[in-house]
Design an enzyme around this catalytic site. Structure first.
Site, mmCIF file in Angstrom:
data_model
loop_
_atom_site.group_PDB
_atom_site.id
_atom_site.type_symbol
_atom_site.label_atom_id
_atom_site.label_comp_id
_atom_site.label_asym_id
_atom_site.label_seq_id
_atom_site.Cartn_x
_atom_site.Cartn_y
_atom_site.Cartn_z
ATOM 1 N N ASP A 92 0.862 -1.179 0.000
ATOM 2 C CA ASP A 92 0.000 0.000 0.000
ATOM 3 C C ASP A 92 0.897 1.227 0.000
ATOM 4 O OD1 ASP A 92 -2.337 -1.477 0.063
ATOM 5 O OD2 ASP A 92 -2.430 -1.500 2.236
ATOM 6 N N ASP A 126 -6.258 -1.827 -5.158
ATOM 7 C CA ASP A 126 -7.438 -1.538 -4.336
ATOM 8 C C ASP A 126 -8.343 -0.528 -5.034
ATOM 9 O OD1 ASP A 126 -6.452 -3.191 -2.342
ATOM 10 O OD2 ASP A 126 -5.614 -1.550 -1.159
#
Length: 152
Positions: A92, A126
């Site tokens: 991330d 995502d």
């Protein structure tokens, strides 16, 4: 899962992702063969691509990089990576706190506490999944329910 939230073990999550991508890939193949609209196929493709991106991270990242807590991760470290195959963390890298402030003291319960609007840290995969699902629900809700009922 999305936005770095972990609920279940890494191996289960990695295997679940692989199985889900298999089903999504088959579903996408059927949609193309049945000449569904470009927009609907594009939404499913976004979800498919995001899932594949997260799988690639979870399979390889732990093997080829060391941890990145408080440091920049090293590619191919001498001692090996921080995890085995299928146990890596999804990378991330995006963080966009749109509002970062301290709530005024008069706000009940949370007065004087730090407030960050949009705290999640996320990645491109995502985002692709979320955008694909959002667009499906917004524009293709009927098409989705029709296509799923045809599969049964």
């Amino acid at each position: 899962m999305a936005f770095g939230i972990e609920v279940i073990g890494k191996l289960f999550l990695s295997v679940f992702r692989i199985v889900a991508v298999g089903f999504i890939g088959y579903y996408l193949y059927k949609l193309v063969k049945q000449n569904y609209t470009f927009g609907f196929i594009a939404c499913i493709s976004l979800i498919f691509a995001g899932a594949i991106g997260n799988i690639i991270d979870s399979i390889f990242y732990g093997v080829v990089f060391d941890h990145s807590f408080g440091q920049v991760a090293t590619f191919m470290p001498e001692g090996g990576g921080y995890a085995s195959w299928l146990h890596g963390k999804v990378v991330d890298m995006f963080y966009f706190p749109l509002i970062q402030t301290v709530l005024p003291g008069w706000v009940p319960l949370w007065g004087g506490e730090e407030f960050v609007f949009f705290r999640p840290i996320f990645n491109l995969a995502d985002s692709a999944i979320c955008v694909g699902v959002f667009l499906l629900l917004l524009f293709y809700r009927h098409t989705l329910s029709t296509s799923l009922s045809k599969e049964k």
